[in-house]
Design a protein around this motif. Structure first.
Motif, PDB file in Angstrom:
ATOM      1  N   ALA A  33     -14.200   1.054  -1.810  1.00 54.05           N
ATOM      2  CA  ALA A  33     -14.491   1.224  -0.389  1.00 54.05           C
ATOM      3  C   ALA A  33     -15.979   1.460  -0.177  1.00 54.05           C
ATOM      4  O   ALA A  33     -16.592   0.875   0.730  1.00 54.05           O
ATOM      5  N   GLY A  34     -16.578   2.288  -1.035  1.00 49.06           N
ATOM      6  CA  GLY A  34     -18.016   2.530  -0.926  1.00 49.06           C
ATOM      7  C   GLY A  34     -18.788   1.234  -1.105  1.00 49.06           C
ATOM      8  O   GLY A  34     -19.732   0.931  -0.358  1.00 49.06           O
TER       9      GLY A  34
ATOM     10  N   PRO B 104      -8.495  -1.094   4.112  1.00 47.94           N
ATOM     11  CA  PRO B 104      -9.479  -2.169   4.263  1.00 47.94           C
ATOM     12  C   PRO B 104      -9.742  -2.899   2.952  1.00 47.94           C
ATOM     13  O   PRO B 104      -9.777  -4.126   2.915  1.00 47.94           O
ATOM     14  N   PHE B 105      -9.888  -2.145   1.880  1.00 53.06           N
ATOM     15  CA  PHE B 105     -10.167  -2.777   0.588  1.00 53.06           C
ATOM     16  C   PHE B 105      -9.038  -3.713   0.180  1.00 53.06           C
ATOM     17  O   PHE B 105      -9.244  -4.893  -0.083  1.00 53.06           O
ATOM     18  N   SER B 106      -7.806  -3.185   0.172  1.00 51.32           N
ATOM     19  CA  SER B 106      -6.753  -4.020  -0.395  1.00 51.32           C
ATOM     20  C   SER B 106      -6.391  -5.169   0.543  1.00 51.32           C
ATOM     21  O   SER B 106      -6.071  -6.257   0.080  1.00 51.32           O
ATOM     22  N   SER B 107      -6.483  -4.956   1.863  1.00 48.16           N
ATOM     23  CA  SER B 107      -6.160  -6.093   2.722  1.00 48.16           C
ATOM     24  C   SER B 107      -7.259  -7.158   2.658  1.00 48.16           C
ATOM     25  O   SER B 107      -6.963  -8.350   2.718  1.00 48.16           O
ATOM     26  N   LEU B 108      -8.506  -6.726   2.483  1.00 49.48           N
ATOM     27  CA  LEU B 108      -9.569  -7.716   2.308  1.00 49.48           C
ATOM     28  C   LEU B 108      -9.321  -8.549   1.045  1.00 49.48           C
ATOM     29  O   LEU B 108      -9.497  -9.763   1.042  1.00 49.48           O
ATOM     30  N   TRP B 114      -6.080 -15.150  -1.132  1.00 48.85           N
ATOM     31  CA  TRP B 114      -5.098 -16.130  -0.680  1.00 48.85           C
ATOM     32  C   TRP B 114      -5.627 -17.561  -0.832  1.00 48.85           C
ATOM     33  O   TRP B 114      -5.022 -18.386  -1.522  1.00 48.85           O
ATOM     34  N   SER B 115      -6.802 -17.839  -0.231  1.00 48.82           N
ATOM     35  CA  SER B 115      -7.300 -19.213  -0.268  1.00 48.82           C
ATOM     36  C   SER B 115      -7.673 -19.613  -1.700  1.00 48.82           C
ATOM     37  O   SER B 115      -7.509 -20.756  -2.120  1.00 48.82           O
ATOM     38  N   TRP B 116      -8.130 -18.622  -2.419  1.00 47.87           N
ATOM     39  CA  TRP B 116      -8.524 -18.824  -3.822  1.00 47.87           C
ATOM     40  C   TRP B 116      -7.307 -19.226  -4.663  1.00 47.87           C
ATOM     41  O   TRP B 116      -7.337 -20.150  -5.463  1.00 47.87           O
ATOM     42  N   PHE B 117      -6.209 -18.501  -4.432  1.00 52.07           N
ATOM     43  CA  PHE B 117      -4.978 -18.819  -5.149  1.00 52.07           C
ATOM     44  C   PHE B 117      -4.428 -20.173  -4.684  1.00 52.07           C
ATOM     45  O   PHE B 117      -4.013 -21.011  -5.485  1.00 52.07           O
ATOM     46  N   TRP B 118      -4.446 -20.393  -3.371  1.00 56.26           N
ATOM     47  CA  TRP B 118      -3.802 -21.575  -2.797  1.00 56.26           C
ATOM     48  C   TRP B 118      -4.462 -22.842  -3.319  1.00 56.26           C
ATOM     49  O   TRP B 118      -3.790 -23.808  -3.671  1.00 56.26           O
ATOM     50  N   ILE B 144      -0.462 -11.167  -5.316  1.00 56.19           N
ATOM     51  CA  ILE B 144       0.739 -10.343  -5.146  1.00 56.19           C
ATOM     52  C   ILE B 144       0.408  -8.874  -5.376  1.00 56.19           C
ATOM     53  O   ILE B 144       0.875  -7.991  -4.649  1.00 56.19           O
ATOM     54  N   GLY B 145      -0.423  -8.621  -6.391  1.00 54.49           N
ATOM     55  CA  GLY B 145      -0.801  -7.237  -6.691  1.00 54.49           C
ATOM     56  C   GLY B 145      -1.401  -6.554  -5.482  1.00 54.49           C
ATOM     57  O   GLY B 145      -1.034  -5.418  -5.148  1.00 54.49           O
ATOM     58  N   PHE B 146      -2.307  -7.234  -4.797  1.00 55.05           N
ATOM     59  CA  PHE B 146      -2.945  -6.591  -3.656  1.00 55.05           C
ATOM     60  C   PHE B 146      -2.029  -6.557  -2.434  1.00 55.05           C
ATOM     61  O   PHE B 146      -2.148  -5.650  -1.605  1.00 55.05           O
ATOM     62  N   ILE B 147      -1.108  -7.521  -2.331  1.00 53.70           N
ATOM     63  CA  ILE B 147      -0.126  -7.418  -1.237  1.00 53.70           C
ATOM     64  C   ILE B 147       0.719  -6.154  -1.441  1.00 53.70           C
ATOM     65  O   ILE B 147       0.915  -5.357  -0.527  1.00 53.70           O
ATOM     66  N   LEU B 148       1.177  -5.968  -2.685  1.00 55.92           N
ATOM     67  CA  LEU B 148       1.986  -4.773  -2.978  1.00 55.92           C
ATOM     68  C   LEU B 148       1.179  -3.499  -2.739  1.00 55.92           C
ATOM     69  O   LEU B 148       1.694  -2.516  -2.194  1.00 55.92           O
ATOM     70  N   LEU B 149      -0.083  -3.537  -3.141  1.00 54.12           N
ATOM     71  CA  LEU B 149      -0.911  -2.344  -2.993  1.00 54.12           C
ATOM     72  C   LEU B 149      -1.101  -2.018  -1.510  1.00 54.12           C
ATOM     73  O   LEU B 149      -1.047  -0.850  -1.106  1.00 54.12           O
TER      74      LEU B 149
END
Lengths: 625, 185
Positions: A33-34, B104-108, B114-118, B144-149
């Motif tokens: 985050a930072g 914010p981090f994990s949704s970013l 997504w596009s990278w994987f696709w 998937i890891g970040f979706i779960l996170l």
């Protein structure tokens, strides 16, 4: 005002994120985050300062950078060694070793203390888990030692310190992380750590010996009635002679036709295997050829020693990579614990789950530190740190001493993973620039981090010992006597001499780099068939090639180990690397991670250093994993 | 709120099931790596597919179990200061930082990967190593890891609100004491 902020964004970022970490939120996410917050600030301000190299499309390199972390053979060793440690811990190897070695050394003065130091070293070379070592030794040895009149601070200090040996004796996780972050091979790190680790073990023993001389009452010999296995050292000596004789017979006569490494492996296996079988037969059929003591010692000691050899021996001989060593060690640990009948489904489930959680948090910190690093490098934070550290007086030694003090202080508060992932990538390039051998640097940091387990008020080893040592009066189940508890001040008092020893060891390793440099002569031979070459493809969809150097570690870290100090003819004592100020950033020289430098050519000292330009490496260099 | 708590329980159940299942891949990776090493030495043969499989498995483990690790509160923290604060203070800090740090981090990361994987999936990207594996499954672990996170982050937010408003018992309290002895380093 604004200008000041913009120009000093890197120091501001560093300080802010450190303060954020103190909020006690998970380190991985705080770092990420930072990194992201300052990324946004940096992009907004980038028009004010030409030196800020941040722009939105750069964010798209993150998935590829995470992929780079996955695709890393070195880090794979972390779950393997963790898994092996947990399995061995559950097979109660520590308990068996302590019982037997205690019996073996018990009759001499300070014997139980030697046993603790040796078992600590053996556990370090197998399980590598400080908590487990300290708790096992505290639970088993401490009551016995106190029962026979050992001094409480002395006992506490010895146990707490011996438990930390797991941190520095290969195959420790610290060394793997350090190798990854410094862009060196784990094999070199292990070879480099060997002599310093042995020296530390030796010094601990010397300290115990010293105590038996000046304060004999602190460390008495076990009385006769406590020696349950009886005597019989002679037959143990005979058995060892038999093993040695068999080894030489095999080595010189039987297997002369094969390569030296394999000859050594087979000969060792033969010598050790035969006495192990004799001891087993003696036990099963009650043959009484050898004494019970010898039989027990052989049965208990050989499996862990074989496992240590399976892991470390094969790595040192260059037969296996550290990752393979870890996998074979895990498989060996599974077999061992299965044979002992101590492997249940529940144990296995617990082991894989603990390993998974540890891997997840370690790797997430690494991901977080990469996110942090992308911004920090874009803000030229690496230059700031470099400037800061290079302006220290005393050159190489001034730097090493200051780093030692910083890490020592940080170590009182932080966990070693945090230090390794946050500090090492920042300090590594500076060390490189000063011409400091990075393996040597890594080992110095490793001993520092080991010491941090011992320093009050937040030494983990002290916590572990405190959690199992009796605090109040307790009744000894064997003698029925009531004993007074171990006070926290006893633990602090006892651990103090060991902190002094550790500090001395750090300075010894700084003063005598030869201790570490042996790794250069014994270059692990890498099988070419293992080399797989990965050339990163331009990341589709993203911004191909616009990757800033990742924060230290595996990828090209900008300050790619261009020229490590010129190899000194492969001589064992390579001497101090002082004065070889040639390391620069040779952009584009592929880092050879996890491979060990191939013999001479890669380190061609004649290669010109391409200026000391910092590192905006616009093309991600190819990686050899 | 009751609905949200049910949602949180559902998320927890899913991430825990995934986390527990992928942890067995550690054992698979150990066996693959050990057997591969032995076979390579003795029969002098090896394939890049086996080597790649090892880090595929490990990648799956640490990415897919990151959410489960969060649920079990095993992501390491620096608690020198915070251990002295009241539980309520720590709960509030966690709640706020889940919202402004983690989400914010994990949704970013979900958005970016997504596009990278696709692209990798559509083009059927294959490892550059001879005999290497196809790449998109490995890339899907990141996504998937970040979706779960992210999902787990929302579940944690709901649970913290629940705890702070006194609607539920803190699920971490008993887990903490039970797991403490297991601490591994």
């Amino acid at each position: 005002m604004l200008e000041f902020l913009v120009e000093n964004l890197a120091p501001i970022m560093f300080t802010t994120v450190m303060v954020m970490l103190l909020l006690g939120y998970p380190v991985a996410f705080t770092l990420a985050a930072g990194g992201l917050a300052f990324f946004a600030i940096g992009v907004e301000f980038s028009h004010l300062s030409p030196s800020i190299n941040l722009f939105w499309p750069l964010l798209q390199s993150h998935p590829e950078r995470i992929y780079g972390i996955m695709n890393n053979d070195t880090l794979l060793a972390i779950p393997f060694f963790t898994f092996m440690g947990i399995i061995l811990e559950r097979s109660r190897m520590a308990e068996d070793l302590l019982d037997t070695i205690g019996q073996l050394f018990g009759p001499i003065r300070g014997g139980l203390a030697y046993a603790v130091v040796l078992v600590g070293a053996l556990l370090g070379a197998t399980t590598g888990v400080v908590a487990a070592s300290v708790m096992a030794m505290g639970l088993i040895s401490m009551p016995i030692m106190l029962r026979y009149g050992y001094n409480k601070p002395f006992v506490s200090g010895t146990i707490a310190a011996s438990g930390t040996l797991a941190q520095i004796v290969p195959p420790s996780l610290v060394l793997i992380v350090m190798a990854d972050q410094l862009g060196r091979s784990v094999g070199d790190m292990y070879v480099g750590a060997l002599y310093p680790a042995l020296l530390i073990v030796g010094t601990y023993c010397a300290y115990v010996f010293l105590i038996t001389l000046i304060k004999p009452s602190w460390a008495p010999a076990l009385p006769r009635e406590a020696r349950t296995l009886g005597g019989g050292v002679t037959s143990l000596a005979v058995m060892i002679l038999v093993a040695v004789a068999l080894y030489y017979l095999a080595d010189m006569v039987l297997f002369t036709g094969i390569s030296p490494e394999w000859r050594m492996v087979i000969s060792l296996a033969l010598g050790v295997g035969v006495i192990f079988l004799i001891a087993l037969a003696n036990d099963t059929f009650k043959l009484n050829i050898i004494s019970r003591l010898a039989q027990q010692v052989i049965i208990v000691m050989i499996p862990p020693l074989a496992l240590i050899f399976l892991v470390l021996g094969t790595i040192f001989l260059g037969i296996a990579t550290p990752t393979e060593g870890g996998a074979m060690g895990s498989a060996g640990a599974l077999i061992m614990s299965l044979l002992k009948g101590r492997l249940s489904f529940a144990t296995l489930k617990q082991a894989v789950e603990s390993t998974t959680k540890l891997s997840a948090f370690v790797m997430m910190i690494l991901i977080g530190s990469r996110v942090f690093g992308l911004t920090f490098y874009g803000l030229n934070g690496n230059l700031w740190i470099e400037h800061l550290m290079l302006s220290l007086p005393g050159g190489e030694y001034g730097f090493l001493i200051v780093v030692t003090i910083i890490v020592f202080i940080l170590g009182c508060f932080l966990d070693f993973f945090e230090i390794a992932f946050i500090m090492v990538p920042l300090l590594g390039p500076v060390a490189e620039k000063l011409g400091i051998d990075l393996v040597w640097f890594g080992i110095i940091l490793g001993i520092n981090l080991q010491t941090s387990f011992l320093t009050p008020p937040f030494g983990f080893s002290l916590f572990y010992l405190r959690s199992i040592a009796p605090a109040g009066n307790w009744k000894d189940p064997v003698t029925g006597a009531t004993m007074s508890g171990v006070k926290t001040s006893d633990i602090y008092k006892g651990v103090f001499p060991f902190i002094v020893i550790q500090a001395a060891m750090i300075f010894v390793v700084i003063a005598f780099p030869q201790l570490v440099m042996v790794y250069k002569s014994g270059e692990a031979v890498i099988d070419p068939s293992k080399v797989n070459i990965t050339v990163p493809m331009s990341s589709p969809g993203g911004a191909p090639g616009m990757t800033l150097p990742p924060l230290g570690g595996a990828g090209g870290n900008g300050g790619i180990p261009g020229l490590s100090p010129p190899p000194i003819g492969g001589a064992p004592s390579a001497g101090s690397s002082q004065g070889s100020g040639q390391s620069g950033n040779t952009l584009g020289l592929p880092p050879l991670n996890g491979l060990g430098n191939p013999p001479a050519p890669a380190n061609d000292p004649a290669k010109p250093a391409e200026g000391a330009k910092p590192a905006i490496d616009l093309s991600q260099p190819p990686k050899f994993n | 709120m009751a609905f949200l708590l049910r949602l949180s329980a559902l998320i927890d159940a899913i991430t825990a099931a995934i986390g527990r299942s992928v942890s067995w891949l550690i054992l698979v990776a150990v066996l693959v790596s050990a057997i591969n090493a032995v076979v390579r030495k003795i029969f002098d043969m090896s394939s890049n597919a086996w080597l790649e499989l090892q880090w595929y498995l490990f990648g799956a483990v640490f990415l897919l179990a990151a959410a489960y690790t969060l649920q079990k509160n095993e992501h390491i923290r620096i608690d020198i200061l915070s251990s002295g604060w009241s539980k309520r203070t720590r709960d509030i800090i966690d709640l706020v930082l889940h919202i402004i740090f983690l989400v914010p981090f994990s949704s970013l990361m979900v958005y970016l990967s997504w596009s990278w994987f696709w692209l990798s999936y559509r083009t059927g990207e294959v490892s550059a190593n001879a005999g290497g594996l196809i790449i998109w499954p490995a890339k899907s672990f990141v996504l998937i890891g970040f979706i779960l996170l992210t999902a787990q982050a929302f579940s944690e937010i709901i649970k913290r609100i629940g705890v702070l408003t006194g609607r539920i018992e803190d699920p971490l309290l008993d887990a903490k004491s039970a797991d403490h002895a297991e601490e591994v380093r």
